[in-house]
Scaffold this motif. Structure first.
Motif, mmCIF file in Angstrom:
data_model
loop_
_atom_site.group_PDB
_atom_site.id
_atom_site.type_symbol
_atom_site.label_atom_id
_atom_site.label_comp_id
_atom_site.label_asym_id
_atom_site.label_seq_id
_atom_site.Cartn_x
_atom_site.Cartn_y
_atom_site.Cartn_z
ATOM 1 N N ARG A 9 -7.498 6.468 -5.708
ATOM 2 C CA ARG A 9 -7.044 5.101 -5.496
ATOM 3 C C ARG A 9 -6.793 4.408 -6.824
ATOM 4 O O ARG A 9 -7.559 4.595 -7.762
ATOM 5 C CB ARG A 9 -8.104 4.309 -4.715
ATOM 6 C CG ARG A 9 -8.360 4.808 -3.309
ATOM 7 C CD ARG A 9 -9.578 4.126 -2.705
ATOM 8 N NE ARG A 9 -10.807 4.504 -3.399
ATOM 9 C CZ ARG A 9 -11.846 3.708 -3.548
ATOM 10 N NH1 ARG A 9 -11.838 2.477 -3.076
ATOM 11 N NH2 ARG A 9 -12.934 4.136 -4.164
ATOM 12 N N GLU A 36 -7.360 -4.652 8.456
ATOM 13 C CA GLU A 36 -7.360 -4.084 7.104
ATOM 14 C C GLU A 36 -5.933 -3.703 6.698
ATOM 15 O O GLU A 36 -5.510 -3.965 5.581
ATOM 16 C CB GLU A 36 -8.264 -2.852 7.068
ATOM 17 C CG GLU A 36 -8.612 -2.397 5.662
ATOM 18 C CD GLU A 36 -9.421 -1.104 5.641
ATOM 19 O OE1 GLU A 36 -9.820 -0.613 6.726
ATOM 20 O OE2 GLU A 36 -9.626 -0.565 4.543
ATOM 21 N N MET A 74 -2.679 5.150 -3.197
ATOM 22 C CA MET A 74 -3.632 6.205 -2.835
ATOM 23 C C MET A 74 -2.874 7.518 -2.876
ATOM 24 O O MET A 74 -1.868 7.672 -2.181
ATOM 25 C CB MET A 74 -4.172 5.987 -1.419
ATOM 26 C CG MET A 74 -5.002 4.740 -1.260
ATOM 27 S SD MET A 74 -6.082 4.791 0.186
ATOM 28 C CE MET A 74 -4.908 5.009 1.495
ATOM 29 N N LEU A 104 0.861 -1.184 0.000
ATOM 30 C CA LEU A 104 0.000 0.000 0.000
ATOM 31 C C LEU A 104 0.896 1.232 0.000
ATOM 32 O O LEU A 104 1.707 1.417 0.903
ATOM 33 C CB LEU A 104 -0.913 0.001 1.233
ATOM 34 C CG LEU A 104 -1.777 1.252 1.447
ATOM 35 C CD1 LEU A 104 -2.698 1.477 0.252
ATOM 36 C CD2 LEU A 104 -2.601 1.124 2.719
ATOM 37 N N GLU A 161 -12.528 -1.204 -1.701
ATOM 38 C CA GLU A 161 -11.296 -1.298 -0.916
ATOM 39 C C GLU A 161 -10.729 0.096 -0.687
ATOM 40 O O GLU A 161 -10.556 0.864 -1.637
ATOM 41 C CB GLU A 161 -10.258 -2.181 -1.620
ATOM 42 C CG GLU A 161 -9.023 -2.417 -0.747
ATOM 43 C CD GLU A 161 -7.949 -3.266 -1.404
ATOM 44 O OE1 GLU A 161 -7.765 -3.185 -2.637
ATOM 45 O OE2 GLU A 161 -7.263 -3.993 -0.659
ATOM 46 N N LEU A 162 -10.441 0.410 0.519
ATOM 47 C CA LEU A 162 -9.841 1.680 0.929
ATOM 48 C C LEU A 162 -10.710 2.881 0.577
ATOM 49 O O LEU A 162 -10.203 4.006 0.459
ATOM 50 C CB LEU A 162 -8.449 1.839 0.285
ATOM 51 C CG LEU A 162 -7.435 0.740 0.628
ATOM 52 C CD1 LEU A 162 -6.194 0.856 -0.242
ATOM 53 C CD2 LEU A 162 -7.048 0.818 2.097
ATOM 54 N N PHE A 188 -7.046 5.661 4.375
ATOM 55 C CA PHE A 188 -6.041 4.804 4.994
ATOM 56 C C PHE A 188 -6.717 3.922 6.035
ATOM 57 O O PHE A 188 -7.568 4.394 6.787
ATOM 58 C CB PHE A 188 -4.945 5.651 5.628
ATOM 59 C CG PHE A 188 -3.748 4.858 6.062
ATOM 60 C CD1 PHE A 188 -3.577 4.497 7.388
ATOM 61 C CD2 PHE A 188 -2.794 4.454 5.143
ATOM 62 C CE1 PHE A 188 -2.470 3.761 7.790
ATOM 63 C CE2 PHE A 188 -1.681 3.721 5.538
ATOM 64 C CZ PHE A 188 -1.528 3.370 6.856
ATOM 65 N N PRO A 189 -6.349 2.637 6.084
ATOM 66 C CA PRO A 189 -7.038 1.723 6.998
ATOM 67 C C PRO A 189 -7.101 2.235 8.434
ATOM 68 O O PRO A 189 -6.137 2.800 8.954
ATOM 69 C CB PRO A 189 -6.187 0.452 6.915
ATOM 70 C CG PRO A 189 -5.558 0.501 5.576
ATOM 71 C CD PRO A 189 -5.294 1.946 5.315
ATOM 72 N N VAL A 237 -6.868 -0.988 -6.730
ATOM 73 C CA VAL A 237 -7.572 -1.631 -5.615
ATOM 74 C C VAL A 237 -8.279 -2.868 -6.150
ATOM 75 O O VAL A 237 -8.578 -2.961 -7.339
ATOM 76 C CB VAL A 237 -8.587 -0.674 -4.971
ATOM 77 C CG1 VAL A 237 -7.854 0.403 -4.178
ATOM 78 C CG2 VAL A 237 -9.506 -0.041 -6.006
#
Lengths: 273, 753
Positions: free
Chosen positions: B367, B386, B357, B329, B375-376, B380-381, B370
Motif C-alpha cells: 500500500r 469504506e 495497492m 483507489l 487504512e486498507l 480491498f474494501p 494511505v
C-alpha cells in the motif's frame, strides 16, 4: 515481382527497421569477454516471449585492472553474465507477481534511444567502470526520466573512488546517501530489517566475506528531487554472485536467499516508485 | 393592394365568417349552377355541329360560360362576411409600450425606439383609438404598470418580460371588457419567450394582440457574444474550456480578440477570424481554474470599429473551484512499469490523492499513500462505506477472481449509485483476460468485452486522436487542437494493445491505437462513458510508460495525460450532499430554485433527511427549509428570490436525526442591467407570432396608423356582429371581366365569333 509488392516489402522493412531502431531485440553476448562462453548457458525456449519486466544489464567500458596481481574486474560488465541474470529472473518469477522475461537484455549508453526501453538497469563491477561524458549524460537523462540503476559487486576504497569518478560525471551534485533499516526499499516486499554482508564466490576459496578493504557492507543510494531512489548502490558485497551460485551446493544458501530477497525488493521498488 | 381588390382589410376575412344574406337555401344555388351548366352544355353541343369547334374547344367555352353563370348566381345569393366588431366606447383597448432599456437604442436618425413609439402614438393612433374606445396605456418592463402620460416612459428598465405583462392584461380582462391589445415593442424579451399558457389564454378569451415592431431587425455593425458555457464546479488548478458562442454583422472575415478573464486578471486570450454575417460561431478557450474559491469568469471580445451596440461584447459566468481533494483507489495486480509511471505522473498534482495497492506476491499487497497505517490493511474494501469514501477507482492487470462477488457488486454500485469514476488499464490479466466480462462490473463498462482470453496483444502501436478526442480536455496535450493532434501522432509507440470489443451506446473513443506491423486497422485505445451517476473509462494498454521514457524529461505529455484523465475521473463525483441551482448567475431576474441531493453513507437516497439552505449575502441572512421533491428520492428543493444584485453564499446542510449527513456550499450572483444589452435587434418573429397566434396583426411603425381603423375587428370585449357585402368587391368585377374576356379572346382566336 510487381512494383506494388516491391513497395510493400520496402515499407515493411522500413517499419521493422524503425521498430528495431527504437528497441533492440535480445542478443546473447556470451563469449564476448564475458564470464561464460558461448553456449555454456543455454537460452531458454521462451526467450522471445514478450513480458512486462526485463532486466537490462549495463554494458560499459572498463578501466581495466585496478588491483595489480588480482584479476578482479577482468570481465567488467560481463561479470556473472548471463547466469546471474537468468537465475535472478527465475527467482523473481518464483517469488513475486512481476511478469519477468526469462532472459536479460544487454544495453549501453550509446546515444541511441534503446536504453530508454529498459527502465531497470543492472550494473555489476561498476568499481571498474569508465564512463565517457556523453555516456554519463545519457545515463543521467535515463535516470531523470524514471529509469532505475542497481549497482552491485564492487569493493574497497580504490574501487569506490573509481566508481565515484564516473558517477560525478552523471551527477555532479546529487549526494550519495546511506540507507538505514527504515528505508522503504527494505520493506517494499520482504521486511529486511537486518542485512548481512553477502560475499562473492571468492568466499568459497578465501573464506573471507569481504574483498580488499571492503570490510563493511554499505547500502547506499542516489535519490531524485521527489525523494525516490533512482540508483541503488550495493557496495562491498556481491549479490549477483550469490544469485549466480545459488544452485551451487557449496555456496551458503542463506546468502543466496538474502540476495534473492534483496534483489526482489529492489526490483519491486523500481516498479512501484 | 389587398384592400383595393377585396374592399376590406385582411383581418375582416380572417376574423369574419362567410354568409349569404338573401336567405335562400344554398342547395338551390348549387342546383342553379348545375341547371345552368346543363343548359349551356346542351346549347353548345347543338351549335357545335355547324361551327368550327372541336370537342376540346367546346368544353373550354362551356367551362367559361358556366363559370360566368355561377358567378352571377353567387352574386344573386348576396354573399357577405359576418364579422364581430368592437362596440364603440364600450370596450377597452390596452396600449402596452415597451419601456426597457433596449428601447433607448437609436437605430436610425436621431430618435430612439421609445421616441418613435411615442411619435406613432401621438401622430394620430392614440386619438383614433380614443375616439372609439376607452384606452389604457401601460408601461411594460418586467411587469405592467398603468401610466397616465406618455412622458412617464423613460426606456430605462433593465428587463423586458412580454409574457408577464400579457398575463396581467389577461388578469384585467376577467373583470374588464378588453377588446384588443396593442403592443409597441422591439420584441427583445429577456425571459426566453412568451409561454404557451399565456398565448392559449389569450386565444381562449379571443383577445387579439396587435404588435408594432420597432428597431432594426438586424444590426449593421455589431459583434455579440450569445453564450458562454463553463462547468459550474471545478477542481483547483484544473484545465477548463470556455465555450464562447458569438455572431456578428458587418465584420465578416476580420479578426477579433477573445479574452477570458477573472476580474482584472487575463487567464487566456485567442485571436479569432469572424465567419459570415449572422453565422453563429463557437470558439473554445482553455484556461486554468486556479486555486479554490469562487471565480467570476468573463468572456470578452474587443470592440470593433463603429459597433452599433457596444454593450454586448462581454458575458459573465460563475465557477466554484472546490476546496477538495478527491481520492482515487488504484488496485494493481502486479508490479509493472505502467503502474510506476502512472503514479509518478500524478504525484505532482496536489489536487488528487492517489492511494495505491499493488499485489507484489500472491499473498502480499503493498500500500502507498494511505492516510494511516490501518487504512486498507485488510485489502480491498469489503464494506460499502469504506469503498464509497473514495471518489474514483482504478484497476490494473487484475483478475476479477481476486475480488469476491460482493466486492464486484460494490464496484458496480460505486459507479451507478455512488457516482464515482472507474478506470481500467490494459494488461495480461485485465478486462477479458481477467474475466471481467462475467461480472456485474461488465454492465458499467463502456464496451462489450469479448468473451474470450487472449485479448492482450504485444503489438507495438502508434496512437492518434479521434474527432471526439480532438475536442476532449482529457487528451489535450497542447492547447492548439491542430498541434495537439500532431503531438499525439508523434508520441512514442506503445508496446501493447488490448482488444476491448465494440463500443456501447453512449461510449466515446477519444484515442485509437494503430498497430505498427500492419496487422489490422485502428482499434480503440481510450474510451469513456457516463453510466448512472458516474463514469467509466478504459485505457487499453499497459505500454504508455514509453511516452515518458522515450521522450525528454522536459516533456510532460505522460504526466499531463494521466493528470487530466484522473481529474476527469473524479471531478464530477458527487458528495453525499450536493447543492446546486439551475443558474449560478441571475441576469436581470431574481427567482431561482435551490436544490440539494442527499445521500446516506451507502449513497442511498436519504428522502427522510431534514435539509436546510442557509443563505448569506448583501446583508441577507436567511434559513429556508428545503422540501422533498416529488418523484425524486433524495432530492430537495426550495424557491428563492435574490432580493438585490450581488453575491450570495448558499450552504445546504442535511441531517438525519442527530447525525449530519453532510453539507455543501455554492455561490449565486444576481446581476442587473445586463440582459437588455443583448439581442437588441427587433425580434420581429416573436412579435409576428404573437399577433398571428392571437388573431392580431403585425405593423411596421409607418403602417401603424391603419391600426386605428382595423383594430375594431375583434371577437373580444363587447362586440356587435356586422355584415360586410362581398358582391360589390372589385375582385368580383375583375373575375367577371376575366371570364367574359377570356371567352371572347378564345372565340376570336378560333374564328368562331
Amino acid at each position: 515481382m510487381r512494383l506494388r509488392t516491391v513497395f510493400l516489402l520496402i515499407a515493411v522493412c522500413l517499419t521493422t527497421w524503425g521498430v528495431v531502431q527504437a528497441q533492440k531485440p535480445f542478443q546473447d553476448y556470451s563469449g564476448e569477454n564475458t564470464e561464460y562462453a558461448r553456449g555454456e548457458i543455454p537460452i531458454p525456449d521462451d526467450y522471445n516471449v514478450p513480458h512486462e519486466f526485463i532486466r537490462a544489464r549495463l554494458k560499459y567500458t572498463s578501466v581495466g585492472i585496478l588491483h595489480p596481481g588480482n584479476h578482479t574486474g577482468r570481465w567488467g560488465w560481463g561479470t556473472d553474465y548471463p547466469l546471474g541474470d537468468r537465475h535472478f529472473l527465475q527467482g523473481l518469477r518464483r517469488l513475486t507477481l512481476i511478469d519477468a522475461r526469462s532472459v536479460e537484455q544487454v544495453v549501453e549508453a550509446d546515444g541511441s534511444d534503446d536504453i530508454y526501453n529498459w527502465p531497470f538497469l543492472y550494473g555489476v563491477e561498476l568499481g571498474h567502470w569508465n564512463l565517457f561524458q556523453d555516456e554519463a549524460d545519457q545515463l543521467r537523462e535515463y535516470l531523470d526520466r524514471g529509469g532505475f540503476l542497481m549497482t552491485d559487486d564492487f569493493h574497497g576504497t580504490v574501487e569506490w573512488e573509481n566508481f565515484m569518478k564516473s558517477l560525478h560525471k552523471v551527477f555532479s551534485s546529487r549526494p550519495v546517501l546511506d540507507l538505514d533499516n527504515t528505508a522503504e526499499v527494505f520493506h517494499v516486499l520482504y521486511d529486511l530489517k537486518s542485512r548481512v554482508q553477502i560475499p562473492g564466490a571468492q568466499y568459497l576459496y578465501s573464506h573471507i566475506p569481504y574483498e580488499f578493504d571492503g570490510f563493511e557492507p554499505k547500502w547506499r543510494a542516489v535519490f531524485d528531487d521527489h525523494g525516490r531512489m533512482m540508483m541503488a548502490i550495493c557496495f562491498n558485497q556481491d549479490i549477483s554472485d550469490a544469485i549466480e551460485n545459488s544452485d551451487d551446493p557449496r555456496y551458503p544458501a542463506e546468502w543466496s536467499n538474502e540476495a534473492y530477497r534483496i534483489s526482489a525488493n529492489y526490483a519491486t521498488y523500481a516498479l512501484t516508485h | 393592394m389587398f384592400e383595393f381588390f377585396f374592399k376590406y382589410p385582411r383581418q375582416v376575412f380572417s376574423q369574419g365568417s362567410f354568409v349569404f344574406l338573401n336567405g335562400w337555401p344554398v342547395w338551390m344555388l348549387w342546383l342553379g349552377v348545375l341547371v345552368a351548366a346543363a343548359g349551356l352544355g346542351y346549347l353548345i353541343w347543338r351549335r357545335s355541329g355547324g361551327a368550327n369547334i372541336n370537342i376540346v374547344r367546346s368544353v373550354g367555352i362551356w367551362l367559361l360560360q358556366t363559370g360566368l353563370a355561377a358567378l352571377l348566381l353567387f352574386m344573386l345569393w348576396h354573399p357577405a362576411l359576418s364579422v364581430a366588431t368592437l362596440k364603440p366606447q364600450q370596450n377597452i383597448v390596452a396600449v402596452v409600450v415597451d419601456d426597457s432599456s433596449s428601447m433607448a437604442v437609436v437605430d436610425e436618425g436621431s430618435k430612439s425606439r421609445k421616441d418613435r413609439a411615442v411619435e406613432v402614438l401621438n401622430a394620430g393612433l392614440l386619438t383614433k383609438l380614443r375616439d372609439k374606445f376607452q384606452v389604457r396605456v401601460y408601461q411594460m418592463t418586467d411587469h405592467l404598470k398603468k401610466i397616465e402620460k406618455l412622458e412617464e416612459l423613460n426606456a430605462q428598465s433593465p428587463a423586458t418580460h412580454i409574457g408577464n405583462s400579457l398575463k396581467q392584461v389577461i388578469a384585467d380582462a376577467s373583470s374588464l371588457p378588453i377588446g384588443a391589445v396593442v403592443v409597441l415593442s422591439d420584441g427583445a424579451d429577456n425571459s426566453g419567450g412568451i409561454d404557451l399558457e399565456t398565448v392559449d389564454e389569450l386565444k381562449r378569451q379571443r383577445i387579439p394582440v396587435h404588435t408594432v415592431g420597432f428597431g432594426r431587425e438586424q444590426m449593421q455593425h455589431d459583434l455579440e457574444i450569445t453564450n458562454l458555457e463553463l462547468p459550474q464546479r471545478a477542481l483547483p488548478d484544473s484545465r477548463l474550456s470556455a465555450a464562447v458562442s458569438f455572431h456578428q454583422h458587418g465584420y465578416a472575415g476580420q479578426k477579433a480578440k477573445l479574452t477570458i478573464r477573472d476580474a482584472d486578471k487575463v487567464l487566456a486570450a485567442k485571436e479569432v477570424t469572424l465567419k459570415a454575417d449572422g453565422v453563429e460561431q463557437l470558439e473554445n478557450v482553455l484556461f486554468s481554474s486556479g486555486p479554490a474559491g469562487v471565480r467570476t469568469i468573463q468572456a470578452f471580445m474587443d470592440l470593433l470599429p463603429n459597433e452599433d451596440n457596444k454593450r454586448n461584447n462581454i458575458v459573465t459566468r460563475m465557477v466554484t473551484v472546490d476546496q477538495r481533494k478527491p481520492r482515487i483507489l488504484y488496485l494493481e495486480g502486479e508490479p509493472r512499469w505502467e503502474f510506476k509511471f502512472a503514479k509518478r505522473g500524478v504525484e505532482d498534482d496536489k489536487t488528487i490523492d492517489l492511494v495505491t495497492m499493488v499485489r507484489t506476491a500472491p499473498n502480499k499487497l503493498y500500500r502507498q499513500n494511505v492516510k494511516d497505517p490501518h487504512e486498507l490493511e485488510d485489502g480491498f474494501p469489503k464494506k460499502v462505506e469504506e469503498l464509497f469514501a473514495f471518489d474514483g477507482l482504478m484497476f490494473g492487470s487484475l483478475d476479477a477472481a481476486y475480488l469476491t462477488a460482493p466486492q464486484l457488486q460494490m464496484v458496480k454500485d460505486f459507479v451507478d449509485r455512488r457516482g464515482g469514476g472507474l478506470l481500467f488499464l490494459g494488461g495480461k490479466d485485465s478486462l477479458s483476460d481477467g474475466g471481467w466480462q462475467s461480472t456485474p462490473v461488465n454492465e458499467v463498462m463502456p464496451t462489450v468485452l469479448p468473451n474470450r482470453k487472449d485479448t492482450f496483444h504485444w503489438t507495438p502501436a502508434n496512437s492518434r486522436l479521434t474527432p471526439a478526442g480532438a475536442d476532449s480536455l482529457i487528451v489535450r496535450l497542447e492547447d492548439d487542437p491542430v498541434k495537439n493532434g500532431k503531438k499525439w501522432q508523434s508520441l512514442p509507440y506503445i508496446r501493447n494493445v488490448q482488444d476491448i470489443g465494440p463500443l456501447k451506446l453512449g461510449a466515446v473513443t477519444l484515442a485509437e491505437a494503430v498497430p505498427m506491423n500492419g496487422g489490422g486497422g485502428a482499434v480503440p485505445l481510450l474510451v469513456t462513458m457516463n453510466y448512472g451517476r458516474g463514469r467509466t473509462a478504459v485505457f487499453a494498454t499497459s505500454g504508455s510508460w514509453r511516452w515518458q521514457m522515450l521522450q525528454e524529461v522536459s516533456d510532460k505529455s505522460h504526466e499531463m495525460f494521466y493528470q487530466q484523465l484522473l481529474r476527469w475521473l473524479v471531478s464530477d463525483t458527487p458528495r453525499r450532499v450536493t447543492g446546486s441551482s439551475p443558474k449560478s448567475l441571475l441576469s436581470d431576474e431574481s427567482n431561482t430554485k435551490l436544490r440539494a441531493d442527499v445521500r446516506d453513507k451507502s449513497y442511498l437516497p436519504a428522502g427522510d433527511a431534514i435539509v436546510e439552505a442557509r443563505i448569506l449575502g448583501q446583508g441577507v441572512t436567511e434559513t429556508l427549509k428545503m422540501n422533498p421533491e416529488p418523484f425524486e428520492q433524495g432530492a430537495f428543493g426550495v424557491e428563492w428570490q435574490a432580493p438585490k444584485a450581488g453575491d450570495y453564499l448558499v450552504e445546504v446542510v442535511a441531517h438525519r436525526g442527530d447525525e449530519e449527513l453532510g453539507r455543501d456550499a455554492f455561490t449565486i450572483r444576481r446581476e442587473d442591467g445586463m440582459a437588455e444589452n443583448f439581442h437588441v435587434e427587433q425580434n420581429r418573429g416573436l412579435l409576428e407570432k404573437l399577433s398571428s397566434e392571437t388573431g392580431g396583426m403585425y405593423y411596421k411603425p409607418e403602417d401603424a396608423q391603419k391600426l386605428g381603423e382595423e383594430i375594431k375587428y375583434s371577437p373580444a370585449g363587447i362586440t356587435v356582429r356586422e355584415s360586410r357585402d362581398l358582391w360589390d368587391m372589385p375582385a368580383i368585377f375583375a373575375l367577371f371581366l376575366l371570364l367574359r374576356g377570356a371567352e371572347w379572346l378564345l372565340r376570336r382566336k378560333w374564328g368562331v365569333i
